[in-house]
Scaffold this active site. Sequence first.
Site, PDB file in Angstrom:
ATOM      1  N   MET A  85      -6.051 -10.223 -13.887  1.00  0.00           N
ATOM      2  CA  MET A  85      -5.686 -11.289 -12.944  1.00  0.00           C
ATOM      3  C   MET A  85      -6.247 -12.627 -13.454  1.00  0.00           C
ATOM      4  O   MET A  85      -6.359 -13.590 -12.702  1.00  0.00           O
ATOM      5  CB  MET A  85      -6.211 -10.972 -11.546  1.00  0.00           C
ATOM      6  CG  MET A  85      -5.566  -9.698 -10.977  1.00  0.00           C
ATOM      7  SD  MET A  85      -5.526  -9.631  -9.194  1.00  0.00           S
ATOM      8  CE  MET A  85      -7.249  -9.724  -8.804  1.00  0.00           C
ATOM      9  N   GLY A  86      -6.621 -12.664 -14.739  1.00  0.00           N
ATOM     10  CA  GLY A  86      -7.099 -13.910 -15.332  1.00  0.00           C
ATOM     11  C   GLY A  86      -8.542 -14.211 -15.000  1.00  0.00           C
ATOM     12  O   GLY A  86      -9.292 -13.325 -14.583  1.00  0.00           O
ATOM     13  N   ASN A  87      -8.932 -15.487 -15.201  1.00  0.00           N
ATOM     14  CA  ASN A  87     -10.330 -15.904 -15.080  1.00  0.00           C
ATOM     15  C   ASN A  87     -11.190 -14.979 -15.959  1.00  0.00           C
ATOM     16  O   ASN A  87     -12.149 -14.366 -15.511  1.00  0.00           O
ATOM     17  CB  ASN A  87     -10.790 -15.880 -13.617  1.00  0.00           C
ATOM     18  CG  ASN A  87     -12.085 -16.645 -13.428  1.00  0.00           C
ATOM     19  OD1 ASN A  87     -13.038 -16.138 -12.857  1.00  0.00           O
ATOM     20  ND2 ASN A  87     -12.141 -17.847 -13.934  1.00  0.00           N
ATOM     21  N   GLY A 104     -16.073  -9.115 -20.172  1.00  0.00           N
ATOM     22  CA  GLY A 104     -15.587  -7.763 -19.840  1.00  0.00           C
ATOM     23  C   GLY A 104     -14.105  -7.615 -20.196  1.00  0.00           C
ATOM     24  O   GLY A 104     -13.699  -6.615 -20.808  1.00  0.00           O
ATOM     25  N   HIS A 105     -13.304  -8.626 -19.835  1.00  0.00           N
ATOM     26  CA  HIS A 105     -11.872  -8.581 -20.176  1.00  0.00           C
ATOM     27  C   HIS A 105     -11.678  -8.608 -21.698  1.00  0.00           C
ATOM     28  O   HIS A 105     -10.836  -7.894 -22.236  1.00  0.00           O
ATOM     29  CB  HIS A 105     -11.136  -9.803 -19.604  1.00  0.00           C
ATOM     30  CG  HIS A 105     -11.077  -9.844 -18.105  1.00  0.00           C
ATOM     31  ND1 HIS A 105     -11.752 -10.779 -17.368  1.00  0.00           N
ATOM     32  CD2 HIS A 105     -10.404  -9.077 -17.210  1.00  0.00           C
ATOM     33  CE1 HIS A 105     -11.494 -10.604 -16.083  1.00  0.00           C
ATOM     34  NE2 HIS A 105     -10.684  -9.574 -15.955  1.00  0.00           N
ATOM     35  N   SER A 123     -14.915 -11.369 -12.184  1.00  0.00           N
ATOM     36  CA  SER A 123     -14.485 -12.741 -11.875  1.00  0.00           C
ATOM     37  C   SER A 123     -15.097 -13.192 -10.556  1.00  0.00           C
ATOM     38  O   SER A 123     -15.351 -14.376 -10.350  1.00  0.00           O
ATOM     39  CB  SER A 123     -12.963 -12.811 -11.794  1.00  0.00           C
ATOM     40  OG  SER A 123     -12.416 -12.403 -13.021  1.00  0.00           O
TER      41      SER A 123
HETATM   42  O1  PAF Z   1      -8.075  -4.964 -12.120  1.00  0.00           O
HETATM   43  C1  PAF Z   1      -7.323  -5.954 -11.980  1.00  0.00           C
HETATM   44  O2  PAF Z   1      -7.574  -7.037 -12.488  1.00  0.00           O
HETATM   45  C2  PAF Z   1      -6.047  -5.795 -11.157  1.00  0.00           C
HETATM   46  O3  PAF Z   1      -6.244  -4.947 -10.091  1.00  0.00           O
HETATM   47  C3  PAF Z   1      -4.841  -5.356 -12.013  1.00  0.00           C
HETATM   48  C4  PAF Z   1      -5.047  -3.981 -12.619  1.00  0.00           C
HETATM   49  C5  PAF Z   1      -4.595  -6.378 -13.112  1.00  0.00           C
HETATM   50  C6  PAF Z   1      -3.591  -5.294 -11.120  1.00  0.00           C
HETATM   51  O4  PAF Z   1      -3.302  -6.517 -10.544  1.00  0.00           O
END
Ligand code: PAF
Length: 282
Positions: free
Chosen positions: A31-33, A37-38, A187
């Site tokens: 979901m961005g930001n 971790g991402h 986030s």
């Molecule tokens: O974990 C998240 O960021 C959200 O729940 C996902 C998997 C991108 C679905 O919107």
Amino acid sequence: MPVVFNTVGDLREFLNATRSQGKTIGFVPTMGNLHQGHLDLVNKAAEMSDVVIVSIFVNPMQFGPHEDFDAYPRTLESDCSALANHPCNAVFAPTVREMYPKGVNTEIDVPSLSTILCGHHRPGHFKGVATVVTKLLNIVQPNVAVFGNKDYQQLQVIRTMVADLLIPVTIVGADTTREPSGLAMSSRNAYLSKEERETAAMLYATLKNIGEALRSDSQVSTTLKQEKERLTSAGFVLDYLEIRDAQDLSKSYVEATSAVILVAAKLGQARLIDNLVVELKH
Ligand code: PAF
């Protein structure tokens, strides 16, 4: 900078060309930001595939009416800059209209898992997650999709849904990235004040204390009770702190091969979640 696609059609054109070159596709839905971790999920996806796609979409369907959909940080430009230093080939950043052109007429639900724990406290949340992840998997059709183990219940919902719907993708769970204090990166940590951020590190310490009691099979219920009191005294408002079977999240973990300790708590404006998996000796 990774190339950014805003429409399903443009992304599919890119993906068709990629596949026709015999390349495999790794996918990281977000979901961005983006935080470290991402970016670790992106690195993991790159270890397992030739081309990595990251989606950035704040999905309205998974937010409750009084939740932080409007306040959720939207930082596409800095997200793309962060991704430029990582093995990400393309970003998919659709609008709400692109993802839900006719609103929500079809929902995906895994009721056995989506009404307990976070699902109990956030009704409809996992239906929103399962529906958008199904749509994203149908759009990208990746070989591998990587999700954080931090969202443990979400990962179990997605694994179950993918298996039940025979979606041809390998789902990979990646280790939680933590701050030096032990706080799981999220986030929503952005909502914490400096002082609250220090307090928030207690969550992981709590999980480790309960994990220790579980491993040594001693004083588990006393430790659980003490830890709940400790968190409450420090200012947390607990949604739950529970031990479950790590496979199916049922309450009867005692006979299971592994258990998971799950916590969800509000601290100031932030709702935080974390978990710890413990292998059980029998
Ligand atoms: O974990 C998240 O960021 C959200 O729940 C996902 C998997 C991108 C679905 O919107």
